[in-house]
Each structure stands twice: as C-alpha cells, then as structure tokens.
Scaffold this active site. Structure first.
Site, PDB file in Angstrom:
ATOM      1  N   LYS A   1       0.843  -1.196   0.000  1.00 43.41           N
ATOM      2  CA  LYS A   1       0.000   0.000   0.000  1.00 43.41           C
ATOM      3  C   LYS A   1       0.881   1.250   0.000  1.00 43.41           C
ATOM      4  CE  LYS A   1      -3.074   2.990   0.227  1.00 43.41           C
ATOM      5  NZ  LYS A   1      -3.824   3.272  -1.016  1.00 43.41           N
ATOM      6  N   GLY A   2       0.527   2.225  -0.810  1.00 37.82           N
ATOM      7  CA  GLY A   2       1.327   3.439  -0.927  1.00 37.82           C
ATOM      8  C   GLY A   2       1.564   4.109   0.424  1.00 37.82           C
TER       9      GLY A   2
ATOM     10  N   ASN B   1     -11.745   4.743  -7.549  1.00 37.58           N
ATOM     11  CA  ASN B   1     -11.453   4.795  -6.125  1.00 37.58           C
ATOM     12  C   ASN B   1     -10.915   6.155  -5.740  1.00 37.58           C
ATOM     13  OD1 ASN B   1      -8.544   4.807  -4.896  1.00 37.58           O
ATOM     14  ND2 ASN B   1      -8.366   3.672  -6.821  1.00 37.58           N
TER      15      ASN B   1
ATOM     16  N   VAL C   1      -9.368   6.637  -2.413  1.00 32.37           N
ATOM     17  CA  VAL C   1      -8.863   6.293  -1.083  1.00 32.37           C
ATOM     18  C   VAL C   1      -8.038   7.459  -0.520  1.00 32.37           C
ATOM     19  CG1 VAL C   1      -7.322   4.751   0.203  1.00 32.37           C
ATOM     20  CG2 VAL C   1      -8.920   3.805  -1.474  1.00 32.37           C
TER      21      VAL C   1
ATOM     22  N   ASN D   1       5.910   1.031  -2.083  1.00 30.19           N
ATOM     23  CA  ASN D   1       5.352   2.072  -2.946  1.00 30.19           C
ATOM     24  C   ASN D   1       5.374   3.366  -2.149  1.00 30.19           C
ATOM     25  OD1 ASN D   1       2.714   3.662  -3.812  1.00 30.19           O
ATOM     26  ND2 ASN D   1       3.305   2.426  -5.555  1.00 30.19           N
TER      27      ASN D   1
ATOM     28  N   ASN E   1       5.775   6.576  -6.399  1.00 30.79           N
ATOM     29  CA  ASN E   1       4.466   6.903  -6.963  1.00 30.79           C
ATOM     30  C   ASN E   1       4.346   8.401  -7.169  1.00 30.79           C
ATOM     31  OD1 ASN E   1       1.768   7.204  -7.572  1.00 30.79           O
ATOM     32  ND2 ASN E   1       1.015   6.558  -5.559  1.00 30.79           N
TER      33      ASN E   1
ATOM     34  N   CYS F   1      -0.445   9.506  -8.112  1.00 37.02           N
ATOM     35  CA  CYS F   1      -1.742   9.264  -7.486  1.00 37.02           C
ATOM     36  C   CYS F   1      -2.701  10.397  -7.794  1.00 37.02           C
ATOM     37  CB  CYS F   1      -1.613   9.099  -5.970  1.00 37.02           C
ATOM     38  SG  CYS F   1      -3.217   8.734  -5.239  1.00 37.02           S
TER      39      CYS F   1
ATOM     40  N   ASN G   1      -0.770   3.930 -13.492  1.00 38.98           N
ATOM     41  CA  ASN G   1      -1.615   4.176 -12.323  1.00 38.98           C
ATOM     42  C   ASN G   1      -3.039   4.406 -12.833  1.00 38.98           C
ATOM     43  OD1 ASN G   1      -2.512   4.883  -9.698  1.00 38.98           O
ATOM     44  ND2 ASN G   1      -0.481   5.689  -9.237  1.00 38.98           N
TER      45      ASN G   1
ATOM     46  N   GLY H   1      -9.214  -1.343 -13.421  1.00 37.63           N
ATOM     47  CA  GLY H   1      -9.982  -2.521 -13.821  1.00 37.63           C
ATOM     48  C   GLY H   1      -9.978  -2.733 -15.330  1.00 37.63           C
TER      49      GLY H   1
END
Ligand code: FAD
Ligand code: FMN
Ligand code: FES
Lengths: 319, 234
Positions: free
Chosen positions: A57-58, A81, A83, A111, A145, A148, A210, A235
């Site tokens: 997880k980032g 998403n 998040v 990440n 990353n 995002c 990403n 997806g």
C-alpha cells in the site's frame, strides 16, 4: 530453469523468471499497490510466496487518514477509487510491517508517495537507512508513486509534466541505492517522455499505469459522488489504454517496464509481456477473485505449455 | 462455490436465499457473493442471515445490478461465496435488544438465536417480512410499519443494543445511546455499518470508517462498531 520432460521434448515447466536491477522475480505476477495491503490479508487465502512480488500500500512520510466520503464506485468494467493514500506512514510501516516482510520469499516493493518534494526524499532516506541497519532484508525495491490522482497536494502534480518530475526523481535517486522504479501516470502529458526522463535520471525501471482520473455524478444530489470531485479508474475498462502505453514506453526506453492496468487473466498477462513489459502487476482483479495470484500463475503456466513457450523472453516485446 | 437451494421472493424486492455447503460464521459477519463472471467487477457483501445444518442463508433487497442478478438465481445454480468476513456482534449477556430497520433485520435473526431472551424490534416502511422467524427466540417481539422503530425502544432498559438499518437510523441510535448514558443508563449500542466494499478483507481501504481513534476498516474491524466510537460525517 527449463525442465525438459522425460518422454517428450515439450517443456513441462516454462521459465517464468525475470531479473530487474539485480532482483529476481520468480514469475511476472506482482500484486499492485493499494489493492493488496502489505500481503498479510491475502496470505490467509493462499501462499503469497508463490507470487513474483508484492507492491505494498502506498506510503507517505507522515501517516494519512485518506479521503472522507465515498471512496469507491463501480463503473462499466471498472471501478473508481478515492482512497486518498490512507496509510500508516513510512516509519510505522518499517516498525510494524517489515518484520512480516522479512519472512516473505517474494519480491517486496515499497510504494512511496508524498505530498511535497521534501516528503518524498525524507521517505526514501528513511527506507534506505532501515535497509542499511536491518539484519534481514525486508525491502527489495522502491516504487516511486508520482501519479496518485487522489491526493490534492502532491502525487499527480509531479506526474503530469516531465520537467516537474525530473528533479524529484533525481533527488530520490540520490537518497537511495535500492532498486528504483518510478510509477507513471496515464494522465501525464507524454508518458514516453516521462519514462525516458526517469531512465536519464537513473531509475532502474518504470511502472505503469496508475489509475486514470475519472468522474461519477450523482444526478439526484447534483454533485460528484466523491468529495474530491474526481477519482481513479482501474480494472478491465482501462486495459487497452494501459497496454498501448506500456508498448509506447517499452519502445522508447532501455530500462524494464512493469506493466499494469486491468489484468484479469493469463492471456492479459501475455499481452502485456508481448507489448514489452518485464513483469506485470495485478490490482482490481484481486477484488474479483481472492485467489487471483494463485489462479493467474496456474493459467499462465498452462498457457506456456499449450503454446510451447519455454521462457517469457521468447515473447517479450515481440509486438 | 455453493449451490442455491432456494431463492424465494418474500416481499417487494426482498428475497431469501439459501445456499448449500459448509459455510459457517458468527453473528454479524458477512460474505462476499458473486453470481457472475467478470461483470459486475465487485462482489457484493451480504450479512449472514442464518447458519443452518444444510448451508447458509441470506436476506437481500434488490437495489441494483448485482442484487438483480442474485434475484434471478434458481435452485441448482452455483454461486461464489467468500467468507465469513469481519467481526460481528459480540457475544453478550444481560438485557439485550435487537433493532432492525427494513433489510437491516438480515443479520439479526442469527443474533436472536444466539442470545436467548433478547427483545426484538423490527421496523418496516412498507410490507414486513421474516418477522415470525424471530418469535421463537424473542422474549418480546415488536413490529412496526411506517413509523420509526427506534421510538419503541427505551434505551434505559438495556445493557446492550444491536442496531442494523438505514444510515439515519444508525445515527439516531448513536444519539439515543449517548443520551441514555448521560442520564445515568449506560448502554452499549452496537451498529452494523454498510460501507461500500471492494476486497472485503482489509487490503484496499475503500471501506474506511472514521472512528475516535482514527480510521478503521468496515470489512475487517467491523462491520459492527460500538456506536460511541463512530464519527458520522454526514
Ligand atoms: C457488511 C455488509 C453487509 C450487508 N448485508 C446486507 C444484507 O444482508 N442484505 C442486503 O440486502 N444488503 C446488505 N448489504 C448491502 C448490499 O451489499 C448492497 O445493497 C448491494 O451490494 C447492492 O448491490 P447492487 O449491485 O444491487 O447495487 P448497485 O447500486 O448496482 O451497486 C453498485 C456498488 O455499490 C455497492 N453498494 C450499493 N449499495 C450498497 C449498500 N447499501 N451498502 C454497501 N454497498 C453498497 C455495491 O456493492 C456495488 O459495489 C450489506 C452491505 C455490507 C457492507
Ligand atoms: C483501491 C486502490 C488503491 C490504490 N492505491 C494505490 C497506491 O497507494 N499507490 C499506487 O501507486 N497505486 C495505487 N493504486 C493503483 C494500482 O496500483 C494500479 O496501478 C491500478 O489500479 C491499475 O491496475 P488494475 O487495473 O489492475 O487495478 C490503487 C488502485 C486501487 C484500485
Ligand atoms: S473492503 Fe477492502 S479494506 Fe475493506
């Protein structure tokens, strides 16, 4: 590692391994950041050591609570998403999760996200310092990353314009001797340019893509369903775009490409490898199939036997 | 993979699904269900309605694409179930009330069976369903149609209250719990939250709940939370 069958010359076990910056991935299946926790959750359902690798997880330097309000919305063949990089922070990760990572026999990728230039660099320094002092190895690679779409302050701000990202990649490269992959955004002005810049600045690999910035409006409430207005699309819906971008980038750079976006089958993996990816990452598919890693690996092996492919090198980048 | 034993329509858009196989779980836990291939992308969380000798039961409301596909299932069809997930209602003793609103009654039948002598309050906006199934277990059964079921519950009477229902009902229950505690009747109010989920096991953080001690995961730390811990933002 090619085992020739006893009774025939057909390979019974293809060589799935790949090396990136001195790190061996036993197979090309790596779980994508943000969709696999730090691996522990899925380890209850299958042996995650079978995987080629795990991108955690980032993380950001400081812990982050993430975004308020709706964080997920389903779309046609995908999901949005928002998040917002909820995470415990680099230090807490090194303190609490790394002990588990030490026990794993798969490539472990941190990440690393950030809000500011300084955050990214300080985060990389902390990880490097931990690696220098830790007895057993817990981190094999850093995935930076810069892409995002769900954090306002930084992330994507660096991921759009090559000139903005260059200094950051340079500084992080100087802060760590760990293998470094830079995770690129499909929202970049020119993703191949961005990848080339990463290569010039000493990155060992690039990861892409990403999530793609997207939107969903609640027409009755007359507002976006997300507090942040936009969210990241992932997806199957994004696979054609991801594949094209991986191909464009692989043709431009000499460093390995870690490809991802919408993979849900072994043939999807083969497509990415043919497009030029060294290894792939699997994200959203984990939500469709809890044993995604295990099933994809089985199907990929089967495909290699059926197609009489002895090694992924035979097909990598052939398109 | 489980096999559908029956999938009976109980009321307007409400179905009772029975699946055979060895599926267990505690009260308040849930399963991620999938009765399709790649699309819809995400599996759907449903609470355990009842664990039976021959399988497991769910009660669901048809609201969109996924639950519509569930409604089309017929006996013999296969369905993918993963679970049980989450931490459900605690095993408590003392004076206990179960309060359900609409489809929120789904996880409460199993609780009623596990907690002998509890009082059960079931509220419906329209046609009630599955109320008689509670009767053998309940010391007192109150069914209300068209009103606010929480109005029937005296929070001072209980040590523990389990609540599952629409969002406004959960918020109201939290306030009532706080009011009861301030006037000298401390009561543990437990809420079952229905946050949207993707992984169901604590890996993706899309189901995050704001709590007094920070962000928690509805799927892994919940779906059941002590009401006083939860911070509602809307
Ligand atoms: C822990 C838990 C237990 C649940 N138990 C039950 C139950 O026992 N019976 C029941 O009828 N419903 C229950 N729900 C709600 C149920 O999951 C949703 O109604 C269902 O997912 C809607 O799917 P859909 O495809 O029909 O709707 P769509 O609107 O097409 O769904 C789109 C997306 O939104 C999500 N979603 C939509 N509504 C909700 C909701 N209210 N809560 C969570 N996610 C939602 C879906 O999962 C899907 O990802 C529960 C939810 C959670 C989180
Ligand atoms: C819920 C969720 C959280 C994510 N979090 C991160 C993250 O923290 N860091 C990151 O680099 N990418 C993150 N991603 C992006 C994925 O790693 C991946 O790049 C993207 O989802 C495309 O792959 P997929 O289509 O296979 O999911 C996240 C994706 C999802 C769906
Ligand atoms: S649904 Fe993934 S963490 Fe809760």
């Amino acid at each position: 590692m090619i085992n020739i069958g006893d009774s025939s010359s057909r390979n019974t076990e293809a060589d799935l391994s790949t090396r990136i910056a001195g790190v061996t991935f036993k197979n090309p299946i790596v779980m994508a950041s943000g969709t696999f926790g730090f691996g522990k959750e899925y380890a209850k359902y299958y042996d995650v050591n079978e995987l080629g690798g795990i991108s955690g997880k980032g993380l950001t330097l400081q812990p982050k609570a993430g975004n308020q309000g709706t964080r997920v919305y389903e779309t046609a063949s995908g999901m949005l998403n928002s998040v917002g990089l909820e995470n415990p922070g680099v230090a807490a990760f090194l303190d609490k999760e790394c002990a588990y990572w030490e026990t794993l026999d798969t490539v472990r990728i941190v990440n690393l996200g950030g809000n500011t230039f300084e955050d990214y660099v300080a985060g990389a320094e902390l990880i490097q310092k931990d690696a220098d002092t830790r007895g057993r190895k817990a981190v094999d690679m850093i995935e930076l990353n810069i892409s995002c779409p769900n954090v306002k302050e930084g992330g994507i701000a660096f991921g759009i314009r090559t000139c903005d990202a260059r200094e950051l990649v340079r500084a992080v490269r100087q802060a760590t001797s760990l293998p470094l992959s830079v995770k690129l955004s499909p929202n970049a002005e020119d993703i191949a340019d961005m990848a080339l810049m990463c290569q010039e600045e000493g990155a060992d690999a690039v990861s892409l893509i990403n999530t793609i910035s997207g939107m969903k409006i609640d027409v009755r409430r007359r507002r976006s369903v997300f507090n942040n207005l936009y969210a990241g699309l992932s997806g199957p819906a994004i696979k054609p775009i991801a594949l094209r971008m991986v191909n464009q980038v692989a043709k431009r750079v000499d460093i390995p490409v870690i490809g991802m976006g919408g993979i849900t089958s072994a043939t999807d993996i083969v497509e990415f490898i043919m497009a030029g990816a060294a290894v792939v990452q699997v994200g959203t598919y984990n939500f469709m199939n809890m044993r995604a890693g295990q099933d994809l690996l089985r199907d990929l092996r089967q495909f290699m036997i059926e197609e009489n492919i002895a090694s992924l090198d035979e097909i990598r980048g052939i398109v | 993979m489980g096999t559908v034993i029956s999938n009976e329509r109980l009321a307007d858009n409400v179905y009772h699904l029975r699946v055979s196989g060895e599926y267990g779980g505690e009260m308040g836990q849930f399963y991620m269900l999938r009765a399709w291939g790649a699309y819809p992308v995400l599996s759907r969380p449903l609470s355990i309605h009842q664990v039976a000798d021959d399988g497991i039961e769910f009660l669901y409301h048809v609201v969109g694409e996924g639950t519509e596909l569930f409604a089309q299932l017929t006996p013999g069809d296969s369905i993918n179930l993963e679970g049980p997930f989450g931490s459900g209602f605690p095993a408590v003793t003392g004076r206990v009330a179960l309060v359900g609103g609409g489809i929120g009654i789904a996880p409460l039948l199993y609780c009623a069976r596990e907690i002998p002598g509890c009082d059960v309050y079931l509220g419906f906006s329209r046609e009630p369903f599955r109320t008689e199934e509670f009767r053998p277990y309940a010391a007192k059964l109150t069914v209300d149609v068209g009103g606010l079921i929480l109005d029937n519950v005296d929070f001072a009477e209980y040590d523990h209250i389990f609540v599952c229902g629409p969002h406004p009902m959960l918020k109201a229950a939290q306030l009532k719990g706080i009011a009861a505690a301030t006037s000298g009747s401390p009561v543990n109010v437990y809420l079952s939250l229905e946050n949207r989920m993707a992984c169901g096991i604590g890996a993706c953080l899309v189901c995050s709940v704001s709590c007094k001690d920070g962000q928690r995961k509805a799927c892994a730390d919940g779906p059941v939370f002590l009401a006083e811990e939860v911070i509602f933002h809307d």
